[in-house]
Design an enzyme around this catalytic site. Structure first.
Site, PDB file in Angstrom:
ATOM      1  N   LEU A  27       0.786  -1.298   0.192  1.00  0.00           N
ATOM      2  CA  LEU A  27       0.048   0.040   0.040  1.00  0.00           C
ATOM      3  C   LEU A  27       0.791   1.408   0.114  1.00  0.00           C
ATOM      4  O   LEU A  27       0.171   2.182  -0.493  1.00  0.00           O
ATOM      5  CB  LEU A  27      -0.857   0.044   1.132  1.00  0.00           C
ATOM      6  CG  LEU A  27      -2.071  -1.063   1.256  1.00  0.00           C
ATOM      7  CD1 LEU A  27      -2.650  -0.871   2.772  1.00  0.00           C
ATOM      8  CD2 LEU A  27      -3.114  -0.836   0.169  1.00  0.00           C
ATOM      9  N   ALA A  28       1.877   1.135   0.205  1.00  0.00           N
ATOM     10  CA  ALA A  28       2.872   2.635   0.871  1.00  0.00           C
ATOM     11  C   ALA A  28       3.658   3.019  -0.339  1.00  0.00           C
ATOM     12  O   ALA A  28       4.803   2.329  -0.697  1.00  0.00           O
ATOM     13  CB  ALA A  28       3.588   2.395   1.930  1.00  0.00           C
ATOM     14  N   GLY A  30       6.436   4.743  -2.255  1.00  0.00           N
ATOM     15  CA  GLY A  30       7.687   5.321  -1.744  1.00  0.00           C
ATOM     16  C   GLY A  30       8.455   4.451  -0.529  1.00  0.00           C
ATOM     17  O   GLY A  30       9.602   4.569  -0.300  1.00  0.00           O
ATOM     18  N   ALA A  33      10.080  -1.654   0.273  1.00  0.00           N
ATOM     19  CA  ALA A  33      10.124  -2.989   0.772  1.00  0.00           C
ATOM     20  C   ALA A  33       8.524  -3.255   0.751  1.00  0.00           C
ATOM     21  O   ALA A  33       8.328  -4.570   0.266  1.00  0.00           O
ATOM     22  CB  ALA A  33      10.354  -3.055   2.200  1.00  0.00           C
ATOM     23  N   ASN A 116       5.169   6.213  14.190  1.00  0.00           N
ATOM     24  CA  ASN A 116       4.255   7.145  13.415  1.00  0.00           C
ATOM     25  C   ASN A 116       2.821   7.447  14.161  1.00  0.00           C
ATOM     26  O   ASN A 116       2.173   8.164  13.610  1.00  0.00           O
ATOM     27  CB  ASN A 116       3.715   6.604  12.057  1.00  0.00           C
ATOM     28  CG  ASN A 116       4.867   6.130  11.160  1.00  0.00           C
ATOM     29  OD1 ASN A 116       5.279   5.298  10.712  1.00  0.00           O
ATOM     30  ND2 ASN A 116       5.644   7.177  10.722  1.00  0.00           N
ATOM     31  N   GLU A 180       3.748  12.724  10.067  1.00  0.00           N
ATOM     32  CA  GLU A 180       4.002  11.319  10.094  1.00  0.00           C
ATOM     33  C   GLU A 180       4.508  10.886  11.522  1.00  0.00           C
ATOM     34  O   GLU A 180       5.070  10.150  11.610  1.00  0.00           O
ATOM     35  CB  GLU A 180       5.044  11.082   9.019  1.00  0.00           C
ATOM     36  CG  GLU A 180       4.463  11.187   7.664  1.00  0.00           C
ATOM     37  CD  GLU A 180       3.528  10.179   7.340  1.00  0.00           C
ATOM     38  OE1 GLU A 180       3.827   9.150   7.307  1.00  0.00           O
ATOM     39  OE2 GLU A 180       2.335  10.659   6.676  1.00  0.00           O
ATOM     40  N   ARG A 223       6.495  13.232   2.697  1.00  0.00           N
ATOM     41  CA  ARG A 223       5.187  12.975   3.431  1.00  0.00           C
ATOM     42  C   ARG A 223       5.152  14.126   4.800  1.00  0.00           C
ATOM     43  O   ARG A 223       4.097  14.400   5.326  1.00  0.00           O
ATOM     44  CB  ARG A 223       5.364  11.599   4.043  1.00  0.00           C
ATOM     45  CG  ARG A 223       5.475  10.582   3.075  1.00  0.00           C
ATOM     46  CD  ARG A 223       5.261   9.074   3.844  1.00  0.00           C
ATOM     47  NE  ARG A 223       5.065   8.035   2.996  1.00  0.00           N
ATOM     48  CZ  ARG A 223       4.992   6.757   3.388  1.00  0.00           C
ATOM     49  NH1 ARG A 223       4.623   6.561   4.562  1.00  0.00           N
ATOM     50  NH2 ARG A 223       5.187   5.869   2.470  1.00  0.00           N
ATOM     51  N   HIS A 259      10.511   8.125   5.541  1.00  0.00           N
ATOM     52  CA  HIS A 259      10.631   8.639   6.818  1.00  0.00           C
ATOM     53  C   HIS A 259      12.163   9.018   7.231  1.00  0.00           C
ATOM     54  O   HIS A 259      13.066   8.229   6.735  1.00  0.00           O
ATOM     55  CB  HIS A 259      10.068   7.842   7.910  1.00  0.00           C
ATOM     56  CG  HIS A 259       8.647   7.853   7.801  1.00  0.00           C
ATOM     57  ND1 HIS A 259       8.065   6.753   7.903  1.00  0.00           N
ATOM     58  CD2 HIS A 259       7.710   8.850   7.295  1.00  0.00           C
ATOM     59  CE1 HIS A 259       6.507   6.745   7.878  1.00  0.00           C
ATOM     60  NE2 HIS A 259       6.490   8.051   7.646  1.00  0.00           N
ATOM     61  N   CYS A 378      10.851   1.482  13.688  1.00  0.00           N
ATOM     62  CA  CYS A 378       9.290   1.756  13.097  1.00  0.00           C
ATOM     63  C   CYS A 378       8.691   1.379  14.250  1.00  0.00           C
ATOM     64  O   CYS A 378       7.414   1.799  14.543  1.00  0.00           O
ATOM     65  CB  CYS A 378       9.107   1.261  11.753  1.00  0.00           C
ATOM     66  SG  CYS A 378       9.624   2.206  10.561  1.00  0.00           S
TER      67      CYS A 378
END
Length: 455
Positions: A27-28, A30, A33, A116, A180, A223, A259, A378
């Site tokens: 879904l992400a 940029g 992975a 986040n 973010e 972002r 990020h 993360c």
């Protein structure tokens, strides 16, 4: 500005539990992975157990460790808001047929990446001597935009005592205030109880004249905005002498560094960063040196040692940097760092053998998270808390051996071993998740925080 030093302050890492719907949907944008692993079969059970084992090993090593619950997924309410109707089964089936990308989004377990979740200012830096929280709006992607309301309820449920904790509203969910959270924020200081300087890193500026020399990435979106970082600093009462606003290098964003915590990590007085982390590297370091009461210890990794490709693939800079009582530091890296020769050689020959406080490396297997683009850093939200503030926490959220055992048993009872993207439409998965989350809130003793519990 609160200039008092607070004793008995510990940094608590609040890790996010991997949710029951953990899946690989790519879904992400940029996030290299995430995009490259889209469509693969995941293991929610393995992911949750990997995360818990990382928490347990750090707790056993003497670091303060907390736990944050996952979000309610699938978010069927979001699908109803987008025009799908009928029973839950009918909503899921219709979404799977007509808009499978929306179904994947409302099933995302991305809340595991609690870096986040929001931005935190500890009490020793705030004007009212309270710990301040602002949940991130995460407006840059739909699947994460769904998180802030529940995140806010969770934070307010745990950090409930108004004598010690202050909660601020989410910033407006518009591109101008794209936020973010702590993934783009680092507090640098001497001891945790001493006043610190807050490094806010942004990718673009939304309003006014662009600062001299600034430019935006061309391949992937930036972002975090400068305006969002400035707004959070204002909410928390931080002054100009306590803050540094630095632009992330646009070439790094285009290489997959979505990020700043994918290219730099700081703790105490140490800032471990890649040469390509900041657009104005020297200006950023000079301002930090000028504003910090304790000498900054920059640990720079040149591109000749670790390429941008290796940095993004290994998540070397998305490692946890943990302070030890003797002044040394431990670097907690994902197993992928051992798989890249240049990265592992840099860790051994440059970081561990270098003139810096990093004296130990711990390797952790968090592959289920890594395949979606989230490393050890993360997975945790750092909160510096005094002894009184730790005592004021509500619920059972600080990890102990007993809580680890209970959470492990909970995962084994409720989580699936395998989850393919096509399984997301299974109404039984939704029911399983609600049962699991209802039991979890009782286990953690945080009260009702999920939409289905609030009526």
């Amino acid at each position: 500005m609160n200039t008092a030093t607070i004793s008995n302050v510990q940094e608590v890492n609040f890790d996010g539990l991997v949710g029951p719907t953990h899946n690989y949907s790519g879904l992400a944008v940029g996030n290299v992975a995430s995009m490259s692993h889209g469509g693969l079969v995941s293991s929610p059970k393995e992911g949750a157990l990997q995360g818990l084992l990382k928490m347990k090993s750090l707790m056993d090593a003497g670091y303060a460790q907390g736990v944050l619950p996952p979000q309610q997924r699938p978010d069927i309410g979001a699908l109803r808001d987008l025009g799908f109707s009928g029973s839950n089964r009918e909503v899921l089936a219709c979404a799977a047929k007509e808009a499978p990308q929306l179904l994947r989004a409302v099933c995302s377990a991305s809340s595991m990446w609690t870096a986040n979740a929001g931005t935190i200012t500890p009490s020793m830096d705030s004007p009212d001597s309270r710990v301040h929280f602002t949940p991130a709006n995460l407006q840059s992607s739909f699947h994460r935009y769904l998180e802030p309301q529940t995140t806010g309820r969770v934070l307010q449920a745990i950090f409930r005592d108004e004598r010690h904790f202050a909660h601020h509203p989410v910033l407006p969910a518009t591109p101008a205030f794209s936020d973010e959270g702590a993934a783009n924020h680092t507090r640098l200081c001497g001891e945790y109880g001493e006043p610190g300087v807050h490094l806010f890193v942004y990718g673009r500026q939304a309003f006014g004249d662009v600062r001299s020399g600034e430019r935006e990435p061309k391949r992937y979106p930036a972002r975090q905005t400068l305006e969002a970082s400035q707004a959070v600093a204002r909410q928390h009462g931080l002054t100009a002498s306590q803050t540094v606003f630095a632009q992330q290098h646009p070439n790094a964003i285009d290489a997959g560094v979505f990020h700043n915590d994918v290219i730099a990590v700081g703790n105490g007085p140490v800032l471990l960063y890649h040469e390509m982390a900041f657009l104005d590297e020297e200006g950023t370091l000079d301002e930090l040196r000028y504003k910090m009461a304790t000498p900054l210890i920059p640990v720079r990794v040149p591109v000749e040692a670790v390429s941008m490709e290796d940095a993004v693939a290994s998540y070397l800079f998305n490692s946890q940097l943990l302070s030890n009582p003797d002044g040394t530091m431990t670097l907690v890296v994902p197993g992928e760092c051992q798989e890249r020769e240049a990265v592992w050689r840099t860790i051994q020959d440059y970081l561990l053998a270098g003139n810096n406080p990093i004296s130990e490396v711990m390797v952790k297997d968090v592959k289920q998270s890594m395949r979606n683009g989230g490393g050890p850093a993360c997975l945790r939200l750092r909160v510096a808390l005094s002894e009184a503030e730790r005592a004021a926490l509500t619920g059972r959220v600080l990890l102990t051996d007993a809580l680890y055992d209970d959470l492990t048993a909970w995962v084994n009872r409720h989580y699936r071993d395998r989850l393919a993207p096509d399984d997301l439409a299974d109404p039984q998965l939704a029911e399983e998740s609600l049962v699991a989350l209802d039991e979890l809130t009782q286990l953690l003793k945080i009260g009702p925080v999920y939409p289905f519990q609030l009526g």
